[in-house]
Design a protein around this motif. Structure first.
Motif, short mmCIF file in Angstrom:
data_model
loop_
_atom_site.label_atom_id
_atom_site.label_comp_id
_atom_site.label_asym_id
_atom_site.label_seq_id
_atom_site.Cartn_x
_atom_site.Cartn_y
_atom_site.Cartn_z
N PHE A 1 94.32 11.00 25.61
CA PHE A 1 94.52 10.23 26.83
C PHE A 1 95.99 9.87 27.04
CE2 PHE A 1 94.66 6.19 29.18
CZ PHE A 1 94.02 6.58 30.34
N ARG A 2 96.64 9.33 26.00
CA ARG A 2 98.05 8.95 26.14
C ARG A 2 98.94 10.17 26.32
NH1 ARG A 2 100.43 6.66 21.89
NH2 ARG A 2 102.03 5.72 23.19
N MET A 3 98.57 11.28 25.68
CA MET A 3 99.35 12.51 25.86
C MET A 3 99.33 12.96 27.32
SD MET A 3 98.16 14.72 22.55
CE MET A 3 98.17 14.03 20.89
N LEU A 4 98.16 12.86 27.96
CA LEU A 4 98.05 13.26 29.36
C LEU A 4 98.95 12.41 30.25
CD1 LEU A 4 94.19 13.78 29.60
CD2 LEU A 4 95.93 15.55 29.80
N GLY A 5 99.13 11.16 29.86
CA GLY A 5 99.93 10.26 30.68
C GLY A 5 101.40 10.60 30.74
N VAL A 6 101.91 11.41 29.80
CA VAL A 6 103.33 11.76 29.81
C VAL A 6 103.56 13.17 30.34
CG1 VAL A 6 103.84 10.20 27.90
CG2 VAL A 6 103.31 12.59 27.41
N CYS A 7 102.52 13.83 30.83
CA CYS A 7 102.68 15.18 31.38
C CYS A 7 103.05 15.09 32.86
CB CYS A 7 101.39 15.98 31.21
SG CYS A 7 101.02 16.38 29.48
N ALA A 8 103.86 16.04 33.30
CA ALA A 8 104.35 16.04 34.67
C ALA A 8 103.19 16.21 35.65
CB ALA A 8 105.36 17.17 34.87
N VAL A 9 103.34 15.55 36.82
CA VAL A 9 102.31 15.57 37.86
C VAL A 9 102.84 16.41 39.03
CG1 VAL A 9 100.99 14.14 39.46
CG2 VAL A 9 101.48 13.32 37.15
N PRO A 10 102.02 17.29 39.62
CA PRO A 10 100.64 17.60 39.22
C PRO A 10 100.62 18.41 37.93
CG PRO A 10 101.32 19.06 41.02
CD PRO A 10 102.43 18.06 40.83
N TRP A 11 99.51 18.28 37.20
CA TRP A 11 99.38 19.00 35.94
C TRP A 11 99.50 20.50 36.17
CZ3 TRP A 11 94.43 15.93 34.31
CH2 TRP A 11 94.82 14.70 33.78
N ALA A 12 100.17 21.16 35.24
CA ALA A 12 100.23 22.62 35.28
C ALA A 12 98.82 23.19 35.15
CB ALA A 12 101.13 23.14 34.17
N GLU A 13 98.63 24.40 35.66
CA GLU A 13 97.29 24.99 35.73
C GLU A 13 96.59 25.07 34.37
OE1 GLU A 13 93.98 27.58 35.93
OE2 GLU A 13 95.81 28.03 34.81
N PRO A 14 97.26 25.50 33.29
CA PRO A 14 96.55 25.54 32.00
C PRO A 14 96.08 24.15 31.55
CG PRO A 14 98.57 26.84 31.91
CD PRO A 14 98.62 26.07 33.18
N LEU A 15 96.88 23.13 31.79
CA LEU A 15 96.48 21.79 31.37
C LEU A 15 95.32 21.28 32.23
CD1 LEU A 15 96.84 19.22 29.76
CD2 LEU A 15 98.66 18.54 31.32
N GLY A 16 95.40 21.47 33.54
CA GLY A 16 94.30 21.04 34.40
C GLY A 16 93.00 21.73 34.05
N ARG A 17 93.08 23.03 33.77
CA ARG A 17 91.86 23.77 33.41
C ARG A 17 91.29 23.26 32.09
NH1 ARG A 17 93.91 28.39 33.47
NH2 ARG A 17 94.22 28.68 31.22
N ALA A 18 92.17 22.94 31.13
CA ALA A 18 91.69 22.44 29.83
C ALA A 18 90.99 21.09 29.99
CB ALA A 18 92.86 22.31 28.86
N VAL A 19 91.53 20.21 30.85
CA VAL A 19 90.91 18.90 31.06
C VAL A 19 89.55 19.05 31.71
CG1 VAL A 19 91.10 16.73 32.33
CG2 VAL A 19 93.10 17.66 31.15
#
Length: 574
Positions: free
Chosen positions: A464-482
């Motif tokens: 959860f905290r790791m997601l909070g420091v990722c650039a918005v909007p999330w890159a496609e691989p990260l969004g798909r993983a979530v």
């Protein structure tokens, strides 16, 4: 015959009879002091049946009528007591803002977002409607990217929203522009705008050096911090020279805040001043100066810390294989104290381990290559550490990587997220390592890939905290993983409310283009055996809200786009 100047018996004043008339035998009534206004209000609120009004009641007059008469007289008296006075000086006109106005649709959207900023309630189930309160920060950031200015009529509501939520302030003040400062000087509730957070913070352009000096010497503390920060952004040396002029006379808490402002544009020319601050009478000022100096790899303090750290950490020459040997300091001497080493450890930490961690944290990371015979960070991190010092040493290297913004060391210390054994080694039991801070050192794209691989291997529980420091909007691989991890949690019948935080992040951070492919997740599915009761309906509701929010974000982005110029084919720039 007598006359009175007031209908209220309590205010009656006897006027003498005309010449030649007989004086009445009854004594004249004595004027009494008027009842205090708060007492009249209290009697009116409680009712005359419950509280006797503090006024005289004439014969045949009810208590309520007497109370109203007394209130009327008191009102006239209060108004009549005001004396004419010279008008106050008019405020200077608001400065002009030459930026383009918002498109009409975007203006209406901002009005709706500001009107709804109170939230929709604190229930555990939010329904399928998007949370407009959480969309306001993204709308403000997008508007700033277009260079718009806020509508004048919405400036008070925008400043109120920024006062209530500090996370809104940078983007809100950037949109509000110079008129936010003008309003803030007229309303104490908006004084936060003078602290220089966001767009309005800028050094004076026309006042020259004399104007800057006057604002520095006469301004409020918040204004001075804003001025110093703005000067450091424009010319770090100019800001430092200004700070030197009053440094000796500043209060300790003010010196600490001013010193923290030197992070803007920190460079080698700041070193002499920071070295002087190491002898400051305030312990907090000394500690901050030492931290800033250790972030300058070429500083004398960094060199002193490196020498101390090298005497404590090195290769064990007696072992057959390469092993790191650690000999922690046996005392915290005067030199270490001056260089910012805190002598007293927190509860549960040993003194020697505490001192060692501070030395390694402040030592330049680039110096460890030579200490370990030319090995790169990956090879150094892979070396075994004798006598159970591995966790302490690696934790200190992690803090050093964050302080010095060293991506190569951060990458080595994070390791490969997809390997379970390696990931477990990254943060062993008892470690104070903060993986989220290490991730902030990596470039945005690499950070998103690392977190996506971590989620694919380990799920969402620790991400959860790791997601909070990722650039918005999330890159496609990260969004798909979530999304995949949320879908797996739903199919497994997991307790749905435990993922509400991640779902809220997804609403704000997923790319709006993902809305169409998420439609299939909005259907209510059969609950597997052992699932939380009602979980299927909740997951459907949560995915419906997610899809609706993403589509609203796409609409908001379209509304902010400037209208096509004459002759434009509507396709925009190539």
């Amino acid at each position: 015959m007598t006359t009175t100047t007031s209908p209220d018996p309590a205010e009656a004043t006897v006027v003498g009879p005309p010449a030649g008339s007989a004086r009445p035998s009854a004594p004249a009534p004595t004027a009494t002091a008027p009842a205090p206004w708060p007492d009249l209000v209290s009697a009116a609120l409680l009712g005359t049946e419950r509280r006797r009004p503090p006024v005289a009641v004439r014969a045949g007059q009810g208590a309520a009528a007497a109370l109203l008469d007394a209130a009327a007289v008191s009102t006239v008296r209060r108004r009549a007591a005001l004396r004419p006075a010279p008008a106050g000086e008019r405020p200077a006109p608001a400065p002009a803002d030459p930026r383009p106005p918002l498109p009409p649709a975007a203006r209406r959207r901002l009005s709706l977002l500001l009107a709804d900023r109170g939230g929709a309630g604190g229930g555990s189930r939010r329904g399928t409607a998007p949370d407009l309160t959480e969309l306001l920060p993204q709308w403000l950031a997008a508007a700033e990217g277009y260079g718009y200015r806020a509508p004048d009529a919405l400036l008070p509501a925008l400043l109120d929203a920024a006062r209530a939520r500090t996370d809104l302030r940078p983007a809100a003040l950037a949109l509000a522009g110079p008129r936010a400062l003008w309003l803030a000087r007229l309303n104490d509730a908006w004084r936060f705008a003078l602290r220089g957070i966001g767009g309005p913070a800028a050094p004076p352009g026309d006042d020259g050096a004399e104007g800057v000096r006057r604002r520095w010497e006469e301004g409020l503390f918040a204004e001075r911090v804003a001025l110093l920060t703005a000067l450091r952004r424009r010319d770090p040396r100019e800001g430092l020279d200004l700070l030197r002029t009053t440094w000796a006379t500043e209060r300790a808490e003010d010196r600490l805040m001013f010193l923290d402002s030197l992070r803007e544009g920190l460079s080698a020319p700041d070193e002499p001043f920071l070295e002087e601050a190491l002898s400051d009478r305030s312990r907090n000022v000394r500690a901050t100066a030492a931290e800033l100096l250790s972030a300058l790899p070429g500083s004398a303090l960094a060199a002193r810390m490196a020498r101390r750290a090298r005497t404590c950490v090195g290769l064990d020459r007696t072992a057959g294989a390469a092993v790191i040997a650690v000999e922690a300091p046996h005392e915290c001497d005067a030199g270490m104290l001056r260089d910012g080493v805190a002598p007293t450890p927190p509860s549960g930490r040993g003194e020697r381990a505490w001192w060692l961690g501070q030395l390694v944290e402040a030592a330049p990371l680039e110096g460890w290559r030579a200490r370990f015979e030319g090995r790169d960070p990956v090879a150094i991190v892979a070396l075994p550490v004798a006598d159970d010092w591995r966790t302490e040493l690696h934790d200190a290297w992690c803090r050093a990587a964050v302080r010095q913004r060293d991506a190569e060391w951060a990458r080595a210390l994070l390791g490969a997220p997809a390997a379970p054994a390696q990931a477990a080694e990254v943060a062993p039991t008892g470690s104070s390592r903060d993986l989220t801070k290490l991730l902030t050192v990596l470039p945005a794209e690499e950070r998103a890939r690392w977190v996506a691989e971590f989620i694919a291997t380990h799920g969402l529980s620790d991400a959860f905290r790791m997601l909070g420091v990722c650039a918005v909007p999330w890159a496609e691989p990260l969004g798909r993983a979530v999304v995949d991890a949320l879908d797996i949690a739903r199919d497994a019948g997991s307790y749905p409310w435990s993922f509400s935080g991640v779902m809220g992040l997804a609403e704000r951070c997923l790319d709006p283009a993902a809305a169409d492919r998420l439609d299939m997740l909005t259907a209510v599915t059969d609950e597997p055996e052992g699932a939380s009761p009602g979980s299927g309906g909740y997951w459907s509701e949560a995915f419906l809200r997610l899809v609706g929010t993403l589509r609203l974000r796409a609409t908001m982005r379209t509304e902010l786009a400037p209208p096509p110029s004459p002759g434009d084919d509507g396709r925009g720039a190539p």
